[in-house]
Design an enzyme around this catalytic site. Structure first.
Site, PDB file in Angstrom:
ATOM      1  CB  VAL E 118      37.050  37.069  36.895  1.00 22.88           C
ATOM      2  CG1 VAL E 118      37.656  38.202  38.102  1.00 22.88           C
ATOM      3  CG2 VAL E 118      35.789  36.552  37.388  1.00 22.88           C
ATOM      4  CB  CYS E 119      41.343  37.708  34.862  1.00 27.94           C
ATOM      5  SG  CYS E 119      41.358  36.909  36.515  1.00 27.94           S
TER       6      CYS E 119
END
Lengths: 212, 212, 212, 212, 212, 212, 212, 212
Positions: E118-119
């Site tokens: 995600v990040c």
């Protein structure tokens, strides 16, 4: 005080190499990598050689799929008895094998073989039963899976065996580097690539220092 | 009733750090990740420091490929005896080492070293033989594979050793957080990144709460 | 003949859940997957509930980074004693905890906790020392690595503990499905997704058969 | 500049859950732990629910050993079309299934299923072939071994699929926590026990701070 | 001839550290050991420091369960912008973050973060979309399992990212040891215990040689 | 001298196959691969058949999700007693089962089953309690994880059981290949693909040699 | 629109089984368990048989240590061409082999063999070079380690091969269960013990339902 | 038709062995076992020797902790250029190294080294950039973890490198056993213990056959 520590003594130990045959190894050993396993078996053999321990080789049905002994073992021990068992699975059931063990006069038996749960476990438990101290070389013994190996090691440990590996066998026999520093160093370096590397680095560093 | 539980007592325990040398670690330790292993060894050392336990350092052939002790250990214990063994593999075979142990007056020995199956197993079994209670710190001891480590731990457990890890050693010595909450918390936080994270989160949450 | 088999008896067993706190779990447990571990802890708790066993909850420094108990445990046992230990690491060193155990009148103690090598191992060995039969629930107990867990389990097994897992605890307490087939089936199905699947398949197959 | 980043858009995405049937899961899925796999599938389903995405369920021979759909999926999506395929292995070969996809009007397809190499890979490649952007949810899809899963993921990646996992799907759809902080937090907390723990710790720490 | 090799240039690179927050790490990172992961993140940060690269720190909801940034990162970069994102999950969706990136004037972006899928993955794909060359530092990025990490790395590789690790980043930036032998050696030694050991051995060997 | 080695004797051994039911295996066994586990169970069964050992089959709730016995077991032992337990989890709690064991007149019990920690561990400990020698076949017994299996094996080993695997059972019963070389070779070859390969190679090599 | 999905078509596919010889398998295959690997190879062969695909067998130096073909393959395909290559390592370098491929008139080649990185990778890349679509059956191909297998699969995927496994091959050829439900079910059940179990459970459940 | 298959040609290939130095190996290589890695490196070197390929050796800071080249490599290639790089990390940045490569006149470069992500990846990408075909020997290259190795291999594969292993290199160069059956067999047997075993078995079986 009683001596509780079962400790290897090079004057009282013999080495039993059980069924390290080409067919058995390629067909059945899967708990160690192929390079690692070959290295471990030869390391144990060279350890025996280095300490001039009596060695007994034995095979199970070598004239069949189990195959001949690893050639390196035959080459290393040209004078060792090779007990070619006609059928007994537990080497201890073979009278010639037991006679060969007794002929050594040794009471400490270092055992390795293929497969761990059979060719090692059976004579280990039989020999303990006869009053011997038995030292199982776990990493020079192989079988079909880590789970099977682990169950067999637990069986033997609960049966009174000392669980070892080839390097701890060498070290317990050597006891003191000074008995032969160069010989022992050469043995270890040849069989432990990790140690060979630090020896190479040490030599390089010393050369660097003195050449500056 | 007999006391069956072998329990560490900070007034009766000493720490033996055996052969945590740079060459041995880089050449031979493969059962723990490199970051994890360094962390565990230093954690055990700081635990010894925190409890002011007598510490004995020993090396095997440090002027050779085995290399010098980890510098952090030397720095942490400037006053500890360093027994530089001239050849004995089993530290217990070295009279100075045994004398140093006896000089501590302690009967509980916490041992870690490299490699587990040799430098830890041998003095562990010797010390038990002499009547000591021995506590093996499995995760501050390293060797060539998990299989070899496991066999060595089984050998020691069946020989009467208590199998521990650095954190359980610290906790069994501390017994009660209130003996020094901040000191013990700092010790753990510095060596357990997982615990450091929850401490960071806790502090952050409290700050959030009070600043609202 | 002496009864050698330490067997759980629902009328003589109590459950001790030690330090299943949110900070300890997230910071320190790495030998089980997160889903698996949560599931195992709750499964053990529901097992205790199902058999109406006395349950004792205890925490270590819950007002700090160790964090509060898993909320599910608090919700499941609204009437259970929660011994909030002010500092003792070994729960058995806390008089209230021991008193709570004694108050149950039970002599079989089922223990799980975080971390295995400390919060489980210490009270396990203390309780055995006091004459209790102790049943360690390995898979509802967690710690930093499989190697540390294994060393701790070996320490406890050699110290006399029975090594279990939540499902074997449930089964040994239940003894016979007929004591409550539906209740026991619901317990297992809810906590074993693998079993839930075969129940779903069975129901589907029966429906298929009867609707043809 | 062309938009190269295939990014999920909650207004353009639909979810296809293919053959999450009890028999297939218990018989064939071995690349994820049972607790973890169930959790992942339900997490993806709840993610779809949370974002009100169109969901299409489909089964293969559910009236047979493959078994019924996981009951949780049926319960979560009472209004979703369930395409019970009479024989087509590739769901995309079933006209009703394709019609259901088209009826959503969405061009981004999020796919998970059992088994990865068949029930996921085939419709993924078919849908890409038809011009859809396909997002494969690797951890909500299962098969017989990690090696088989890896080969299937490589096939799909080289075929143009985006490899995701349920949490990255949720995060890419959410884009900004502020769209619904509490809802999104609840979704994540319920399905990620690791996150649930840090939420519990945070709440505990805040309570501690304000109660001091 | 076109330059096909995307190669890091210390005059054209910036480092983006995304969401290395205490709660996220303790709650969600399970694909690296805790010691190893902390070490890798700090190693990357010190690499950035050593090369005086522009560094941008960013957090997601730090005043909540995600927790504060690792304190070491704050301490290392007192002057770096810390973009505290009010809600955007993909850091690239935050205008301040993109402005901070643009303000560096760099076109090569080195990214690491928690969680990888995600990040890291989202801003990586967004930045490539904007024409940046992106270098993902796989071992300073963590997530819930090796399987999820692998899928995310494949997604990014197929999307055009260069897959790196902190040591290859350091080496590609350094290019030539002679630019600062001692500084670079110190950086590596401090973060690679394996290298620290060979440095210790080398120094010991040289001392041995010159003292003879 | 007392005979300390618990050794299987084909005239004194019986085989107990406990709950190898289709639902239990597919729902609960995850510590062995599916191919490997099926192979191991059938190998043990064929071993029993080869040695004409008395075999007792038993099931738990076979008319429910646990499912029917593996069909191969029913086919192999058409005359064996099948004790369909109405509810007892520990087979030893079922009078018919114990009666069937007693009826064999054998004092060595070879046990395998699903799951290891329940269906194997409970009757194993009960039978030891009654004075039987018990041989647990670890690799023909399955459960939910390697960790659970390991804890159960340790419990049984400390309780006095002999830990075996199907191949060591076969070898300990056979004792000497000459008792039936072809029969034993056929048994092993059929169940050990690794051995089948070396047999194939041996035959091929001999044919090559004689046809030259 | 171009058809981008390389999809197996039973009227256009042929199967190439390369060097599944007893010596090569026992000596060199270590990336799959022995039971699993044998099962996968035979499963692929039976799949070919089921769909009446043209099959070409080939061996490398079968009259030597590489050994004869697995007997099961010879028995399954009595009429298939067996190209005994006198020396060419890449089967595609053998004119008879290529002629046999061309004689099938098929343009989709399903390849498996021992070892993956040589006997599979080389003809795969050669055949793609000649314009064939190649489908590599990863789990019916073996080599010395998972790392080597992975590198070889990546080489082939980047070279344009479709990575499959035997079950996805079967499923992609079958396309619809209705083409032969019983035949396809029998094929799968015989080779997937996990599926056999759910079939057994289903049949048992139906019997239970109808007999009530 | 264009030749898409990058295939090694012994008349057009050269071997680059980059930084196989004792310190780097012992300090940094953890993705292969020590025995296996040493074996693989020497196997690649002997392969180069067997085919009389031009070999270029290069070291980084050999007069320092990185240590000297593995002695076996120096011994095997007494006439090969050894480029002792004064500082350049990417060997391709060293003019002498590139000149040595160009002097071979070869356009296919076989590269292995320590560590994979730096000493292999950098010159690989540089050489591809210059128009060479590059063949990376994954299993004769080592680094700190399997995860780091995998990321580096993916980077190189996406950059256009062919991923190989030493055995596939040997086989692709040999092409036909008949070019030198005995020589090639000896090479393989010496470096593949698994193959050595099947050769031993074959010889044994033939001897058995002819001696009967």
């Amino acid at each position: 005080m009683a001596d509780l520590y079962k400790r290897l003594d090079k004057d009282n130990a013999a080495v039993l190499l059980v069924d390290h045959q080409t067919g058995l190894i390629s067909g059945l050993v899967r708990d160690y990598g192929v390079d690692e396993f070959k290295n471990n078996v030869i390391a144990l053999a060279r350890t025996a050689k280095f300490f001039n321990l009596p060695v007994i080789l034995t095979t199970s049905f070598e004239h069949g799929p189990n195959g001949p002994l690893m050639q390196e073992l035959i080459d290393l021990f040209p004078d060792a008895p090779i007990i070619s068992r006609p059928g007994q699975i537990n080497a201890w059931d073979n009278e010639d094998f037991v006679a060969a063990v007794e002929a050594t006069g040794r009471k400490q038996l270092i055992i390795a073989g293929v497969v761990t749960d059979v060719c090692v476990a059976f004579p280990t438990l039989s020999a303990i039963n006869e009053g011997y101290d038995v030292f199982v070389v776990a990493d020079a013994s192989g079988t079909g899976s880590k789970q099977v190996a682990n169950a067999a090691l637990m069986r033997m440990a609960h049966g009174g065996a000392q669980l070892m590996n080839w390097f701890s066998v060498a070290a317990e026999l050597q006891r003191d580097w000074r008995h032969d520093v160069e010989g022992f160093g050469a043995l270890i370096s040849a069989q432990l690539p990790g140690y060979q590397n630090v020896m190479g680095s040490y030599a390089g560093a010393q050369k660097d220092a003195t050449q500056k």
